[in-house]
Design an enzyme around this catalytic site. Structure first.
Site, PDB file in Angstrom:
ATOM      1  N   ASP A 122       0.855  -1.192   0.000  1.00 38.26           N
ATOM      2  CA  ASP A 122       0.000   0.000   0.000  1.00 38.26           C
ATOM      3  C   ASP A 122       0.888   1.237   0.000  1.00 38.26           C
ATOM      4  O   ASP A 122       2.118   1.143   0.192  1.00 38.26           O
ATOM      5  CB  ASP A 122      -0.886  -0.041   1.258  1.00 38.26           C
ATOM      6  CG  ASP A 122      -2.030   0.954   1.210  1.00 38.26           C
ATOM      7  OD1 ASP A 122      -2.376   1.421   0.110  1.00 38.26           O
ATOM      8  OD2 ASP A 122      -2.604   1.252   2.272  1.00 38.26           O
ATOM      9  N   GLU A 139       2.699   4.809  -4.129  1.00 37.55           N
ATOM     10  CA  GLU A 139       2.734   5.718  -5.285  1.00 37.55           C
ATOM     11  C   GLU A 139       4.115   6.378  -5.512  1.00 37.55           C
ATOM     12  O   GLU A 139       4.422   6.623  -6.691  1.00 37.55           O
ATOM     13  CB  GLU A 139       1.654   6.795  -5.125  1.00 37.55           C
ATOM     14  CG  GLU A 139       0.237   6.278  -5.271  1.00 37.55           C
ATOM     15  CD  GLU A 139      -0.241   5.431  -4.074  1.00 37.55           C
ATOM     16  OE1 GLU A 139      -1.092   4.559  -4.278  1.00 37.55           O
ATOM     17  OE2 GLU A 139       0.277   5.646  -2.958  1.00 37.55           O
ATOM     18  N   ASP A 164      -8.946   3.911  -2.141  1.00 41.85           N
ATOM     19  CA  ASP A 164      -9.756   4.367  -1.011  1.00 41.85           C
ATOM     20  C   ASP A 164     -11.070   4.988  -1.487  1.00 41.85           C
ATOM     21  O   ASP A 164     -11.208   6.213  -1.583  1.00 41.85           O
ATOM     22  CB  ASP A 164      -8.975   5.364  -0.167  1.00 41.85           C
ATOM     23  CG  ASP A 164      -7.782   4.734   0.527  1.00 41.85           C
ATOM     24  OD1 ASP A 164      -7.738   3.494   0.606  1.00 41.85           O
ATOM     25  OD2 ASP A 164      -6.893   5.475   0.981  1.00 41.85           O
TER      26      ASP A 164
END
Length: 799
Positions: A405, A408, A483
């Site tokens: 997670d 990015e 999300d």
């Protein structure tokens, strides 16, 4: 002496006339008078690469996206020259290069234009960063539609839209918000019943305008790098998507449990709560295969550690869960806490594995642990080190899978939400800044994770998940859509996103069922489960700040509906597993939007809701509250209503009743759908009989069932079972032929065949040309028969 040193702003620059041409086997080079080189490479009869250099210099030819196993080869390649143009011809298409402008045009062999340049390639010098912004503009054909582009929270058809690719932590994103977590610069164009695809393999921030600014122009451009794109010709959309997927690759077949139901939350702790959740699944007989541990299992959010107060004996806990049929999935983030007493930080610091700023200091940013440094996953040495960190977690502690997670990478409390653009990266020996490496960072992290998990769970198969991704990431992992929010609009968004991801080569995908942010009511949760059953990755995940989101968190009615649909998922596992085999081996997307299924039916071009699950099941979720049904489009052909058995003729919209305990599901006539008995988890039961639901059709339909050991790698050595069935229905007879490949011996010895909508009463049955007494075959009613799994021809004759 002071002089005027202001740079001359040149604006857009264009190639001029071609002065030199050269061919080198499958490569063609065209050089303009002002130093532009166009390199055209013929990969396959229908796949062409276009690559442009300015100042007669190509950058090193390197890509993270292209699969090392991508297909190559063609059976015809000719080039000719006229007074005004060069022509390159394969057995499928012709590429025209204009001598005066270097613009290109691609047509089929009948002369129909598939794709053509408007201004074509042009560029602009970037005085702030150096290098060029590279641009391409194409003519939009009459009534052209556009699809693909990965994770976009917008209408399936991108006509009139402008989107960009810059992987971004987008908490609680909204409809049409862009960009999101993925960067997949691939689209499919469709006009005049002809489909083609373009993959712009450039990891800088990229932009696509699908007839938005100018209604007859489609363009794409990047903030740096090369104009380097691949063109794929159909004319069937299926061929385009499969060609792109072949180029960028597919994953290994996952363990079957990875396709079961998974339960997650931010966060399940302490250990006693995890066990309580697991026990309730079993007590309520709601099937589940995996429980997830979010960041709170760690010691102060330090990756590869455990909080010993919350989890005093993680190895024993994981073993206890496994004995009850649960796999344990743990989260690992890229941010490594700056801590002189933290062994992972010290190893990376000592070996110079962290990303640095342009002037030398370490790049640091705030994430969950506080101040963090970030490994440079574009460095192969760092990836090898990172893979090795999983040894204790997987081999010794016993975790089954890993979830990456925040990769990015997401950085808190900075406007950009990510690393500064001057951050430096190795880029596998092609040093660059974060402008080039940002979109690929998460993919290289999950690549390293995949290599580590694969090594340390062997001889089992790895299962890895990522949030951030670039084209080609599907070779290493599954993914989800980030999300999202517990709203009806987000239920619609999830449906569109997952369809689009499948169209974009990344089929192992799902959403946070029920919504990550905020709290769904029972009706929304039930409707989301009903959709999630038909997504390849099937997981509930939510933020602990907004209440509970387990299947029993609402009322008894909702719990019963959720159980019913999760059980349906487990019944359909052999069908789903076969879908995955076709995706992995034949590049076929696991979900198919209606336009993919039937592009010649123009009613499908703007449909968003309906999709084909695999190749023979039509699904349309309910996406509004208080609905007792909905209107939906039934594609051409005949379809069996899964719930009622009604046969409907497609090619039209139809009202379909669907109270809270149902959604519209239809099965294509002629389909043979394999099912297993309901299990509480994969492997709970020995499969003693494979059920085949056979839907009658006047005519021919092909179906298949792929099986193997459901884990491990014996299937790569031929130890698999692939059964291809050919159904041929006639007025008073039904013939089913079976063709089997592979050496795997299944645990069952017979099929239970449910004959659905059989238009005659059975008179006699031949198995491999021998008449067998009906009393020996017919079970539980006239249209259910039991037959050996080894049959080759089943001939059912009617009265």
């Amino acid at each position: 002496m002071i002089t005027n040193t202001e740079l001359e702003y040149k604006g857009n620059l264009y190639p001029n006339h071609i002065i030199k041409f050269k061919r080198d086997t499958d490569k063609f080079y065209f050089t303009s008078e002002n130093g532009v080189i166009l390199e055209i490479t013929v990969l396959r009869n229908s796949a062409i690469r276009f690559r442009y250099a300015t100042e007669e210099v190509f950058q090193p030819d390197f890509s993270y996206a292209i699969s090392p196993d991508a297909s190559r080869g063609y059976n015809k390649l000719e080039s000719t020259e006229t007074k005004t143009e060069y022509l390159i011809t394969t057995s499928k298409i012709t590429v025209l290069v204009d001598k005066k402008t270097m613009r290109t045009q691609i047509s089929d062999l009948e002369g129909n234009i598939i794709n053509e340049d408007e201004l074509g390639f042009h560029w602009e010098e970037n005085y702030e960063y150096g290098g060029n912004s590279v641009k391409m503009s194409k003519i939009t054909q009459t009534a052209e539609s556009f699809y693909g582009m990965g994770d976009k929270a917008t209408h399936s058809n991108l006509k009139g839209k402008r989107v960009s690719n810059w992987v971004t932590d987008s908490y609680a994103y909204s409809k049409d918000q862009d960009p999101l977590y993925k960067a997949i610069p691939f689209y499919v164009g469709l006009h005049n019943d002809i489909a083609y695809g373009i993959f712009f393999d450039n990891t800088f921030r990229t932009h696509f305008d699908f007839a938005h600014e100018r209604r007859n122009i489609t363009s794409f451009w990047a903030d740096g790098g090369e104009m380097n794109y691949y063109f794929f010709y159909g004319p069937a959309m299926s061929k385009v998507v499969r060609a792109y997927t072949d180029l960028t690759g597919t994953p290994e077949i996952p363990p079957l449990w990875a396709l079961g139901f998974h339960q997650s939350k931010w966060s399940y702790f302490p250990e006693s709560n995890v066990k309580k959740i697991a026990a309730k699944f079993r007590a309520l007989k709601i099937p589940c295969d995996a429980i997830y541990l979010d960041i709170d299992y760690m010691d102060g959010f330090r990756c590869f550690t455990w909080d010993k107060k919350k989890f005093p004996d993680p190895k024993a806990m994981i073993q206890d869960l496994e004995e009850d049929g649960f796999k344990t999935v743990v989260m690992i983030d890229p941010g490594i806490k700056v801590d002189k007493d933290y062994w992972v930080y010290q190893e990376a610091l000592k070996n110079d594995y962290f990303c640095k700023r342009g002037d030398g200091p370490l790049m640091r940013g705030k994430v969950w642990p506080g101040e963090c440094s970030f490994p440079d996953f574009t460095n192969p040495e760092v990836r090898k080190w990172w893979a090795g960190l999983y040894k204790e977690l997987m081999s010794e502690t016993g975790a089954h899978a890993v979830w990456n997670d925040m990769n990015e990478p997401a950085i808190m409390e900075v406007p950009s939400k990510t690393a500064p653009l001057d951050t430096r990266h190795d880029f596998d020996g092609h040093p660059c800044s974060h402008r080039k490496a940002h979109n690929i960072y998460g993919t290289q992290m999950v690549r390293a994770t995949f290599e580590g998990v694969k090594k340390y769970v062997y001889p089992k198969r790895p299962f890895v998940i990522t949030r951030a991704a670039y084209a080609g990431a599907q070779r290493f992992c599954s993914t989800w859509t980030g999300d999202n929010v517990a709203t009806w609009e987000h239920l619609w968004i999830a449906n569109v996103q997952v369809q689009r991801m499948c169209m974009s080569g990344m089929s192992f995908v799902g959403s946070d069922i029920g919504g990550f942010a905020e709290q769904p009511n029972g009706e929304l949760f039930a409707r989301w489960i009903q959709l999630g059953v038909f997504h390849p990755f099937f997981r509930v995940h939510s933020s602990g700040d907004h209440g509970d989101q387990e299947p029993w968190s609402f009322d008894k009615e909702v719990t019963g509906i959720v159980r019913k649909f999760i059980e349906l998922r487990y019944q359909l596992l052999p069908y789903l597993y076969t879908m995955f085999w076709k995706y992995s081996n034949e590049n076929i997307p696991m979900l198919k939007p209606l336009v993919y299924f039937d592009q010649e039916d123009h009613q499908t071009h703007f449909r968003t809701d309906e999709f084909i699950f695999g190749e023979q099941i039509l699904v349309c979720p309910i996406q509004e509250p208080n609905a007792m049904g909905r209107r939906m489009y039934i594609p051409r052909g005949k379809w069996h209503n899964f719930w009622t058995g009604e046969v409907v003729e497609g090619g039209m919209e139809k009202w379909v009743p669907a109270d809270i305990d149902k959604i519209p599901i239809f099965v294509k006539e002629g389909a043979i759908i394999p099912t297993y008995p309901v299990q509480q988890y994969v492997g709970e039961k020995v499969i003693e009989e494979l059920i085949l639901d056979v839907y009658f059709k006047l005519g021919i339909e092909n179906s298949s069932v792929y099986e193997d050991g459901h884990d491990g790698y014996d299937y790569t050595k031929g130890n698999y079972s692939l059964r291809n069935f050919k159904l041929n229905g006639k007025k008073n007879e039904l013939i089913i032929q079976q063709f089997k490949n592979g050496a795997f011996v299944t645990s069952y010895s017979s099929f239970k065949i449910n004959l659905i909508d059989l238009p005659f009463t059975i008179k006699e049955i031949e198995v491999d040309n021998e008449i067998v007494p009906l009393k020996d075959l017919i079970k539980n009613g006239n249209n259910a028969i039991q037959v050996t799994k080894e049959f080759t021809v089943l001939h059912i004759v009617g009265k």
